[in-house]
Design an enzyme around this catalytic site. Structure first.
Site, short mmCIF file in Angstrom:
data_model
loop_
_atom_site.label_atom_id
_atom_site.label_comp_id
_atom_site.label_asym_id
_atom_site.label_seq_id
_atom_site.Cartn_x
_atom_site.Cartn_y
_atom_site.Cartn_z
N ASN A 9 0.87 -1.18 0.00
CA ASN A 9 0.00 0.00 0.00
C ASN A 9 0.91 1.22 0.00
OD1 ASN A 9 -1.83 2.03 0.42
ND2 ASN A 9 -2.24 1.51 2.57
N TRP A 10 1.07 1.81 -1.18
CA TRP A 10 1.99 2.95 -1.30
C TRP A 10 1.40 4.24 -0.73
CZ3 TRP A 10 4.11 2.28 -7.03
CH2 TRP A 10 5.03 1.22 -7.05
N LYS A 11 0.13 4.22 -0.39
CA LYS A 11 -0.54 5.45 0.09
C LYS A 11 -0.30 6.58 -0.92
CE LYS A 11 0.21 3.64 4.68
NZ LYS A 11 0.11 3.83 6.09
N HIS A 90 -9.57 1.27 4.88
CA HIS A 90 -8.28 1.51 5.55
C HIS A 90 -8.49 2.49 6.70
CE1 HIS A 90 -4.17 2.76 6.28
NE2 HIS A 90 -3.79 1.64 5.67
N GLU A 92 -6.83 4.91 7.70
CA GLU A 92 -6.62 6.32 7.37
C GLU A 92 -7.85 6.91 6.71
OE1 GLU A 92 -2.90 5.80 5.30
OE2 GLU A 92 -1.92 5.36 7.21
N GLU A 161 -5.63 -4.78 10.69
CA GLU A 161 -4.63 -3.74 10.88
C GLU A 161 -4.96 -2.95 12.15
OE1 GLU A 161 -2.50 -2.71 7.03
OE2 GLU A 161 -4.28 -1.45 7.09
N GLY A 167 2.05 2.50 10.72
CA GLY A 167 2.98 3.62 10.53
C GLY A 167 3.63 4.09 11.81
N SER A 202 3.14 -1.90 10.60
CA SER A 202 4.58 -1.86 10.86
C SER A 202 5.27 -3.19 10.61
CB SER A 202 4.84 -1.36 12.29
OG SER A 202 4.37 -0.03 12.44
N GLY A 223 2.70 -0.98 4.45
CA GLY A 223 2.74 0.43 4.08
C GLY A 223 4.17 0.91 3.86
N GLY A 224 4.75 1.51 4.88
CA GLY A 224 6.06 2.16 4.76
C GLY A 224 7.13 1.31 4.09
C1 PEP Z 1 -0.92 0.33 6.09
O1 PEP Z 1 -1.01 1.52 5.84
O2 PEP Z 1 -1.79 -0.45 5.66
C2 PEP Z 1 0.21 -0.13 6.88
C3 PEP Z 1 0.17 -1.34 7.36
O3 PEP Z 1 1.23 0.77 7.06
P1 PEP Z 1 2.64 0.47 7.79
O4 PEP Z 1 3.16 -0.84 7.23
O5 PEP Z 1 3.50 1.63 7.42
O6 PEP Z 1 2.37 0.36 9.26
#
Ligand code: PEP
Length: 239
Positions: A9-11, A90, A92, A161, A167, A202, A223-224
């Site tokens: 997930n590049w956001k 999600h 966010e 999640e 994040g 994370s 994500g990151g």
């Molecule tokens: C996400 O945004 O779905 C996510 C899991 O982010 P991160 O891996 O950065 O915690």
């Protein structure tokens, strides 16, 4: 679909190495798990062109097909651009854009209407976990998202999640993931049927193997760490 799935997930970001390089590197070796990349909408086509063995997803969609909804993109439009799966719910989207369970349910219906695979994100906040409400929260989110959904017809993937782990660098522990995935599995069994359950929050190359070893973890939503082909590849290779 391979039995395990690892989704990037590049956001609202792009990998600094560039889309073509990133996708090329992901195709340099084969993975036992299926891989998917969900870029920002305008880059779905570029990712799809370079996708190779990697599936392409969108990060969101509008609940309608078309209309006067400035700035919005329908599931059908995401499909036309090259997406075969869409992430809905999600945290966010829920937290920053106020998407509630009712809207998430409409978006779930939109993804299935368009014939795309669904990745539904659920998870509790830190306060909800501390209050012992995790089970109740994920049950509410799942039941409301799947009300009226014919499970037999649809490809559904659930991403657990925990909001406090996204994040933050504070991944959930394997024990906690095992407990919550078991709860989610029980609710799915009683609603749309057993589905793959991804963990997200994370995930890094350092913790991926221990999280992948947890019973009931079928893959990751990342994500990151998904913005770097070497990190994403290292995570994907633990399955
Ligand atoms: C996400 O945004 O779905 C996510 C899991 O982010 P991160 O891996 O950065 O915690």
């Amino acid at each position: 679909m391979a039995s395990n799935l690892v989704v990037a997930n590049w956001k609202m970001n792009l990998p600094s190495e560039g889309i073509e390089t990133f996708m090329g590197r992901m195709n340099e070796r084969s993975y036992a798990a299926g891989l998917a990349v969900a870029p920002p909408f305008p880059f779905i086509g570029a990712v799809a062109s370079a996708a190779g063995n990697v599936r392409v997803g969108a990060q969101n969609c509008h609940e309608g097909v078309s209309g006067a909804f400035t700035g919005e993109v329908s599931a059908e439009m995401a499909a036309t651009a090259g997406a075969s799966m869409i992430i809905v719910g999600h945290s966010e989207r829920r937290k920053i854009y106020g998407e509630d369970d009712a809207l998430v349910a409409k978006k779930v219906a939109a993804v299935l209407r368009a014939g795309l695979d669904l990745i539904l994100c659920i998870g509790e906040s830190e306060a909800e976990r501390e209050a012992g409400a995790t089970g109740a929260v994920v049950e509410r989110q799942l039941r409301s998202a799947f009300e009226g959904v014919d499970g037999a017809e649809a490809t559904i993937i659930v991403a657990y999640e925990p909001v406090w782990a996204i994040g933050t660098g504070k991944s959930a522990t394997p024990d906690l993931v095992a407990e919550t995935h078991a709860q989610i599995g029980g609710i799915l069994d009683a609603t749309v049927g057993i589905r793959p359950i991804l963990y997200g929050g994370s995930v890094t190359p350092d913790n991926a193997a221990s999280l992948a070893a947890v019973d009931g973890v079928d893959g990751f939503l990342v994500g990151g760490a998904s913005l770097f082909s070497d990190r994403f590849g290292a995570i994907a290779s633990v399955f």
